[in-house]
Design a protein around this motif. Structure first.
Motif, short mmCIF file in Angstrom:
data_model
loop_
_atom_site.label_atom_id
_atom_site.label_comp_id
_atom_site.label_asym_id
_atom_site.label_seq_id
_atom_site.Cartn_x
_atom_site.Cartn_y
_atom_site.Cartn_z
N TYR A 8 0.83 -1.20 0.00
CA TYR A 8 0.00 0.00 0.00
C TYR A 8 0.86 1.26 0.00
O TYR A 8 0.54 2.24 -0.67
CB TYR A 8 -0.93 0.01 1.22
CG TYR A 8 -1.99 -1.06 1.22
CD1 TYR A 8 -2.64 -1.44 0.05
CD2 TYR A 8 -2.34 -1.70 2.41
CE1 TYR A 8 -3.62 -2.43 0.06
CE2 TYR A 8 -3.31 -2.69 2.43
CZ TYR A 8 -3.95 -3.04 1.26
OH TYR A 8 -4.93 -4.02 1.27
N ARG A 9 1.96 1.22 0.74
CA ARG A 9 2.85 2.40 0.75
C ARG A 9 3.48 2.61 -0.61
O ARG A 9 3.65 3.76 -1.05
CB ARG A 9 3.92 2.21 1.83
CG ARG A 9 3.40 2.37 3.25
CD ARG A 9 4.53 2.60 4.23
NE ARG A 9 5.37 1.43 4.38
CZ ARG A 9 5.18 0.46 5.28
NH1 ARG A 9 4.14 0.53 6.11
NH2 ARG A 9 6.01 -0.56 5.36
N ARG A 12 0.89 4.26 -2.74
CA ARG A 12 0.78 5.67 -2.38
C ARG A 12 1.92 6.47 -3.01
O ARG A 12 1.72 7.57 -3.53
CB ARG A 12 0.79 5.82 -0.86
CG ARG A 12 0.47 7.22 -0.36
CD ARG A 12 0.34 7.26 1.15
NE ARG A 12 -0.65 6.31 1.61
CZ ARG A 12 -0.39 5.25 2.38
NH1 ARG A 12 0.85 5.00 2.76
NH2 ARG A 12 -1.36 4.45 2.75
N THR A 16 1.50 9.38 -5.78
CA THR A 16 2.05 10.71 -5.47
C THR A 16 2.98 11.18 -6.57
O THR A 16 2.93 12.35 -6.99
CB THR A 16 2.79 10.66 -4.12
OG1 THR A 16 1.88 10.30 -3.09
CG2 THR A 16 3.40 12.02 -3.80
N HIS A 296 -9.85 2.35 2.13
CA HIS A 296 -8.65 2.96 1.56
C HIS A 296 -8.83 4.48 1.40
O HIS A 296 -7.91 5.26 1.66
CB HIS A 296 -8.33 2.32 0.21
CG HIS A 296 -7.88 0.90 0.30
ND1 HIS A 296 -6.86 0.49 1.12
CD2 HIS A 296 -8.31 -0.22 -0.35
CE1 HIS A 296 -6.67 -0.81 0.99
NE2 HIS A 296 -7.55 -1.27 0.09
N ALA A 300 -7.35 9.11 3.30
CA ALA A 300 -7.19 10.48 2.79
C ALA A 300 -8.13 11.45 3.49
O ALA A 300 -8.21 12.62 3.10
CB ALA A 300 -7.43 10.50 1.28
N GLU A 364 -5.60 6.52 -5.62
CA GLU A 364 -4.92 5.64 -4.67
C GLU A 364 -5.86 4.56 -4.15
O GLU A 364 -5.50 3.38 -4.08
CB GLU A 364 -4.37 6.46 -3.51
CG GLU A 364 -3.64 5.61 -2.47
CD GLU A 364 -3.15 6.42 -1.29
OE1 GLU A 364 -3.16 5.86 -0.17
OE2 GLU A 364 -2.77 7.59 -1.48
N CYS A 368 -5.35 0.54 -4.67
CA CYS A 368 -5.26 -0.36 -3.53
C CYS A 368 -6.34 -1.44 -3.60
O CYS A 368 -6.08 -2.63 -3.32
CB CYS A 368 -5.39 0.43 -2.23
SG CYS A 368 -3.98 1.47 -1.83
#
Length: 395
Positions: A8-9, A12, A16, A296, A300, A364, A368
């Motif tokens: 997941y990171r 992200r 980004t 997910h 945010a 995102e 995910c």
């Protein structure tokens, strides 16, 4: 197997890094609106990005020049990210399809970047003419979703809703045939087709008072005669039908046919009733997949809730996809609840700072959720189980 937090990171980070480029794409689409089945520049822009990322792109899908699929990976499991990019005549991207296209693209790119070889397939599906023409209907019929385990998209709106209360809809053309005559010279020889059509409107108005929730008929006269000194020998109306479910829509269409036949018998005319558009089925939400997307997106700071009871937000050809595979279509607000899509204000909102933040967050969350589908067999089983309960389709 659940998806590790490190994946997941990575998603992200991928989103980004692409955020500015995705906003540029959304802005370019917004500044250059194209309409149903003519979204050539949009399709070229999006397929170009997918090709550069290594996707296998196929165009002219389902006989539509502006439809495409782009695949990364092989076999099952397979997840489809849906891209819409048609605009509204006179209003541009007043439904925010520029954001849908950019989010689907970005999610497909990010998912591809983190999915390991052999984990399955990421499929980006470009579907034209959602606003009128039903690109996804044709894609379903052409088998685009036959080997797909989930179809994912988001829609910008004025609510933050986890699922979409989308009705079934279709249009019918009703024509009455009478006999022309002079209204003064030989009025008894005439059979007034327009009078029959007007009577159908009256019958449907009475019917409308006892229709179930979300069902309605809205009609217009498309041909009412040629001159005031001729009894109209032909009259035609176009009727839009909506209902909460596809079965209720079928029932409503049957009532329209019966009403038209009854009016024809009563007025001495003959009538013809034919479907004038493709049918959009009602949307069947995958609760399992919508829950993942909402979780997910919550990272945010956007909290999704169930839709308000009794509120329906139109129709979409995603309904036909949802009858084939588990699907999601959450709404994420880009303007406040006192606004509305299909307005100049919503078109402006689709190019706003708020829209940019929503685009990044939704991209995102979609990426995910797509990776969840590929890696989590338990989630797939839950999604298919819910789908079978809703649709009854074996899989």
């Amino acid at each position: 197997m659940s998806v590790p937090d490190t994946t997941y990171r990575r998603i992200r980070q991928e989103v980004t890094e692409r955020a500015d480029a995705l906003w540029d794409i959304a802005s370019a689409l917004h500044a250059d609106p194209e309409y149903a089945f003519a979204e050539r520049r949009a399709a070229t822009l999006l397929t170009g990005e997918l090709r550069r990322a290594g996707f296998d792109v196929r165009q002219d899908v389902a006989g539509m020049p502006t439809a495409f699929t782009a695949r990364s990976g092989e076999g099952r499991p397979a997840v489809a990210l849906l891209l819409e990019y048609d605009a509204l005549p006179g209003l541009g991207h007043a439904c925010g399809h520029n954001l849908i296209a950019a989010a689907g693209l970005g999610a497909a790119l990010a998912a591809r970047a983190v999915v390991e070889p052999g984990a399955g397939s990421v499929l980006a599906v470009g579907s034209p003419a959602e606003e009128g023409g039903g690109g996804k209907v044709r894609e379903v019929e052409a088998g685009v979703f036959d080997d797909v385990d989930a179809a994912l998209m988001f829609h910008p709106g004025v609510y933050d809703w986890a699922r979409a209360p989308l009705t079934a809809q279709e249009q019918y053309r009703v024509g009455f045939h009478g006999r022309a005559a002079h209204p003064t010279g030989n009025p008894t020889e005439g059979v007034d087709a327009l009078a029959a059509l007007v009577e159908l409107f009256n019958v449907l108005a009475a019917l409308g008072r006892r229709l179930p929730e979300a069902s309605h008929v809205q009609g217009i006269i498309t041909h009412g005669g040629k001159a005031t000194n001729i009894v109209p020998e032909y009259a035609e109306g176009l009727f839009g039908l909506r209902a909460a479910t596809t079965q209720a829509l079928d029932d409503l269409a049957g009532q329209l046919r019966s009403a038209a036949a009854g009016v024809a018998q009563a007025t001495g005319t003959t009538c013809a009733v034919e479907r004038a558009t493709v049918r959009y089925e009602h949307f069947r939400d995958s609760e399992a997949l919508s829950g993942r997307f909402a979780a997910h997106l919550g990272r945010a700071g956007i909290a999704l809730t169930p839709p308000a009871p009794g509120v329906y937000l139109g129709s979409s050809d995603i309904g036909n996809v949802s009858s084939r595979v588990p699907a999601i279509h959450p709404f994420v607000a880009i303007m406040d609840e006192d606004g509305s899509d299909h307005t100049p204000g919503f078109a402006a909102a689709a190019a706003s700072d708020r829209a940019r933040r929503v685009l990044t967050a939704a991209t995102e969350a979609l990426a995910c959720t797509a990776v969840d589908v590929l890696y989590d067999a338990g989630l797939r089983a839950e999604a298919w189980s819910g789908h079978r309960e809703t649709v009854g389709a074996p899989r």
